[in-house]
Design a protein around this motif. Structure first.
Motif, mmCIF file in Angstrom:
data_model
loop_
_atom_site.group_PDB
_atom_site.id
_atom_site.type_symbol
_atom_site.label_atom_id
_atom_site.label_comp_id
_atom_site.label_asym_id
_atom_site.label_seq_id
_atom_site.Cartn_x
_atom_site.Cartn_y
_atom_site.Cartn_z
ATOM 1 N N PHE A 60 1.403 -1.377 -2.688
ATOM 2 C CA PHE A 60 0.904 -0.377 -1.888
ATOM 3 C C PHE A 60 1.110 -0.736 -0.373
ATOM 4 N N PHE A 61 0.347 -1.788 0.049
ATOM 5 C CA PHE A 61 0.490 -2.288 1.529
ATOM 6 C C PHE A 61 2.018 -2.536 2.054
ATOM 7 N N MET A 62 2.675 -3.076 1.256
ATOM 8 C CA MET A 62 4.029 -3.409 1.418
ATOM 9 C C MET A 62 5.093 -2.182 1.528
ATOM 10 N N LYS A 63 4.812 -1.057 1.082
ATOM 11 C CA LYS A 63 5.826 0.040 0.918
ATOM 12 C C LYS A 63 6.375 0.213 2.373
ATOM 13 N N PRO A 64 7.621 0.529 2.503
ATOM 14 C CA PRO A 64 8.191 0.972 3.815
ATOM 15 C C PRO A 64 7.402 2.045 4.590
ATOM 16 N N GLN A 65 7.189 3.038 3.911
ATOM 17 C CA GLN A 65 6.276 4.210 4.329
ATOM 18 C C GLN A 65 4.912 3.735 4.770
ATOM 19 N N ASN A 66 4.521 2.545 4.375
ATOM 20 C CA ASN A 66 3.100 2.344 4.991
ATOM 21 C C ASN A 66 3.151 1.259 5.516
ATOM 22 N N TYR A 67 4.183 0.844 6.482
ATOM 23 C CA TYR A 67 3.973 -0.168 7.335
ATOM 24 C C TYR A 67 3.227 0.016 8.463
ATOM 25 N N LYS A 68 3.376 1.438 9.010
ATOM 26 C CA LYS A 68 2.644 1.560 10.128
ATOM 27 C C LYS A 68 0.898 1.524 10.013
ATOM 28 N N GLY A 69 0.664 2.157 8.740
ATOM 29 C CA GLY A 69 -0.704 1.881 8.722
ATOM 30 C C GLY A 69 -1.224 0.722 8.197
ATOM 31 N N THR A 70 -0.258 -0.184 7.567
ATOM 32 C CA THR A 70 -0.668 -1.667 7.111
ATOM 33 C C THR A 70 -0.841 -2.272 8.592
ATOM 34 N N ILE A 71 0.143 -2.224 9.474
ATOM 35 C CA ILE A 71 -0.004 -3.108 10.555
ATOM 36 C C ILE A 71 -1.093 -2.419 11.450
ATOM 37 N N SER A 72 -1.443 -1.377 11.442
ATOM 38 C CA SER A 72 -2.541 -0.870 12.290
ATOM 39 C C SER A 72 -3.667 -1.189 11.620
ATOM 40 N N PHE A 73 -3.934 -1.066 10.522
ATOM 41 C CA PHE A 73 -5.333 -1.756 10.019
ATOM 42 C C PHE A 73 -5.322 -3.256 10.122
ATOM 43 N N GLY A 74 -4.258 -4.092 9.876
ATOM 44 C CA GLY A 74 -4.256 -5.537 10.246
ATOM 45 C C GLY A 74 -4.736 -5.655 11.526
#
Length: 140
Positions: A60-74
């Protein structure tokens, strides 16, 4: 209808997720206390991993469409840990919205099926708001 099996691991995961949200809420109430915010983040992420599984969480966190959200959350989590809790929470909130925006329609349908809350959500103004943002349901 698809059955959602509730084993002990998922029960513990939901409890940890709930405590994570609670600690994050307390951290915001107590003027962005970085200890409570960090504890809330750790509990939320560990609860999510226990509820849906470690592999599903990672995909879920490593999907390409979720990169922006994952990086921002991290990055927001790192800001909270290093002592910039307000900036960190702004970044985490943005990442949370980007990551979980696909689940809002499913959550809206779930909330409308709760007995007392469902009647309140059927009021004309609230219903028009839900219908506007309903969009496409995502299977959970």
């Amino acid at each position: 209808m698809v059955s959602f099996e509730m084993n002990d691991r998922k029960k513990i995961g939901l409890g940890l997720t709930g405590f994570g949200i609670f600690f994050t809420f307390l951290g915001v109430i107590f003027l962005f206390d970085k200890g409570l915010l960090a504890m809330g983040n750790i509990l939320f992420l560990s609860g999510l991993a226990l509820t849906i599984g470690l592999k599903s969480t990672m995909t879920f966190f490593m999907k390409p469409q979720n990169y922006k959200g994952t990086i921002s959350f991290g990055v927001g989590f790192l800001f909270v840990i290093t002592g910039w809790p307000i900036v960190g929470m702004i970044l985490e909130s943005y990442g949370f919205i980007v990551l979980f925006s696909g689940f809002w329609p499913t959550a809206a349908v779930f909330l409308q099926r709760i007995p007392v809350l469902g009647r309140l959500l059927q009021l004309p103004y609230v219903r028009s708001l839900f219908d506007r943002y309903r969009g496409k349901r995502v299977p959970v």
